[in-house]
Design an enzyme around this catalytic site. Sequence first.
Site, short mmCIF file in Angstrom:
data_model
loop_
_atom_site.label_atom_id
_atom_site.label_comp_id
_atom_site.label_asym_id
_atom_site.label_seq_id
_atom_site.Cartn_x
_atom_site.Cartn_y
_atom_site.Cartn_z
N GLY A 21 0.85 -1.61 -0.22
CA GLY A 21 -0.12 -0.51 -0.19
C GLY A 21 1.21 1.74 0.01
O GLY A 21 2.15 1.39 -0.40
N SER A 22 0.24 1.99 1.04
CA SER A 22 0.87 3.73 0.96
C SER A 22 2.34 3.81 1.21
O SER A 22 2.91 4.92 0.64
CB SER A 22 0.35 3.88 1.06
OG SER A 22 -1.55 4.49 1.03
N VAL A 23 2.95 2.84 1.03
CA VAL A 23 4.37 3.47 2.42
C VAL A 23 5.22 2.65 1.44
O VAL A 23 6.23 3.52 1.18
CB VAL A 23 4.51 1.73 3.71
CG1 VAL A 23 3.74 2.05 4.80
CG2 VAL A 23 4.44 0.61 2.47
N MET A 24 4.91 2.28 -0.69
CA MET A 24 5.65 2.46 -1.12
C MET A 24 5.51 3.92 -1.68
O MET A 24 6.63 4.32 -2.67
CB MET A 24 4.76 1.73 -1.88
CG MET A 24 4.98 0.20 -1.88
SD MET A 24 7.18 -0.55 -1.34
CE MET A 24 7.46 -0.63 -3.20
#
EC number: 3.4.16.4
Length: 583
Positions: free
Chosen positions: A303-306
């Site tokens: 998810g958004s941690v990328m």
Amino acid sequence: MRADPRDAVTPRRPPPNQPLGGGRYALMVGLVLIGLGLLAVRIVNLHVIDRPFLQGQGDARTLRTDTIPAHRGMITDRNGEPLAISTPVVSLWVNPQELPEDTIQRLMLAQALGTDLDQLNERLARFSEREFMYLRRMQTPDDAQRVLDLRLPGVYGQNEYRRYYPAGEVAAQLLGVTNVDDQGQEGLELAYHPYLAGTPGQRRVLKDRRGRLVRDLQLLREARPGGDLTLSIDQRLQYMAYRELKAAVTEHGADGGSLVMMDARTGEVLAMANQPSYNPNNRAGIDPRGLRNQAIVDVFEPGSVMKPLAMAAALESGEYSRDTVIDTSPGWMRIDRFTIRDFRNYGELDLAEILEKSSNIGMSRIVLELDETAVPDKYRQLGLGQSPETGYPGESTGTLPAPTRWSRSQRAALSYGYGMSVSTLQLASAYTAIANRGQRLSPSLLKLDEPPTSTPAIDPAVAYDLLRIMEESVQPTTGGRRAAVPGYRVAGKTGTVRKTAAGGYSEDAYRSVFAGIAPVSDPRIVTVVMIDHPRGGEYYGGAVAAPVFSRVVGNALRLLDVPPDQRSEPVEVDRQNLEPIPP
């Protein structure tokens, strides 16, 4: 006329002590000589011809070659605290053919073993044609001695070693376990079994017919203990990480979770916790899910941690800078029959605000302007889609789609962490590139005695900018505010990922993720927290995973004696040398 008895012939008797006739004498002498000859032949046969066989048979009944057990090497944390040790135990066995059938004696044996007489008799009956049957494996010396003190015929003890794990469930998946024969079965016990396992010795001894030692005759081979293994784990941090992860999983009714803390300077794994877990010292009723080291073996869409990692590709392209503004209106966009949405319409955002608001639209519009391989290539430079090479059994490589022609929707999805998978350890290793001036550190489960190996993954100036941009995502007004650590500057990113389900993505099952770095002024720790399927009112990464990060990292920084770096005023930094400019 009657005959006169005196006229009868009386047979003549030989006089007393008259010698036997010559023939009879010769016969007797011959028989004696033959007997003596046979006896001599037998003596020669026994002492010369059959001597090796007979001596071997005698030795087999009195001489034994005993095995000298060798203890398995110890596993310790980086400070020498024991995590796995071998303790002496005794295994009790019986020769069913020697054990008396006396009910009283068997009852005494059953009571000493803590078992039922009928069960003991049933087992003895099954092994009645054999000469060996285990009564109890891995008994403490005191418990075994109570049985041996009964002095029952056919009951013996065998010295062995048993593996004991002082940390219990706290580091169970990482360490793994051994079986009853002290062979590594899981985790590091399996990975380093040839190194940890000792080499048994041998000695020749004299025993009586009941197998009791009479004399120690000769040492044939000395036992060599196994090698000791020093891990990168800090037991203090491991306990703390496990405690906080378990509390969060329980509080949110989650299916499980994992946490990895890495040294931002060396890549050493300081803590690796998993939930659920198990007690390796008592495996009765074990939950099979607890056997998996999820932090290394399991993968998930991050998810958004990328987004910070995808943003690195954008900043390195030269087409974007920290101040570049992206219009995210109207808060949604249609790409290849797929609709991408933000939480709401954020309008115009610069790069820091895109991370702060976690805008999928902003990231998608950025990467769609880049070369189609820019983001996948950056992910590969950061070690994603590749083995972490820790040597841990079953470690996952994750998945990164093959470099074929990418569709626009695939490229957009990769920028916010969908369409790929990573392990918690891989994600932590990728974030070390931001913390370590662009150099990605390979994770190590062992304490390093030499400088770590690193791989250039991000331009140093870009890594510096990303660190400061991510710091703005952990401010009092942002979704990552619960990751803040009092007294320290923290950089990080939240992630909330829908779990896959039949036919697509679930509407009510999520993974909550937070990846962060601290302290910003001089990064020491990189930590990733993943909570699997939190239930209840909270499931966002900023609400579920971020608080775990805050508590674990805050305590870790204090334990490691890292000085606070939070200032009321920002410090000007020379971007050429990436060092603070003195006032």
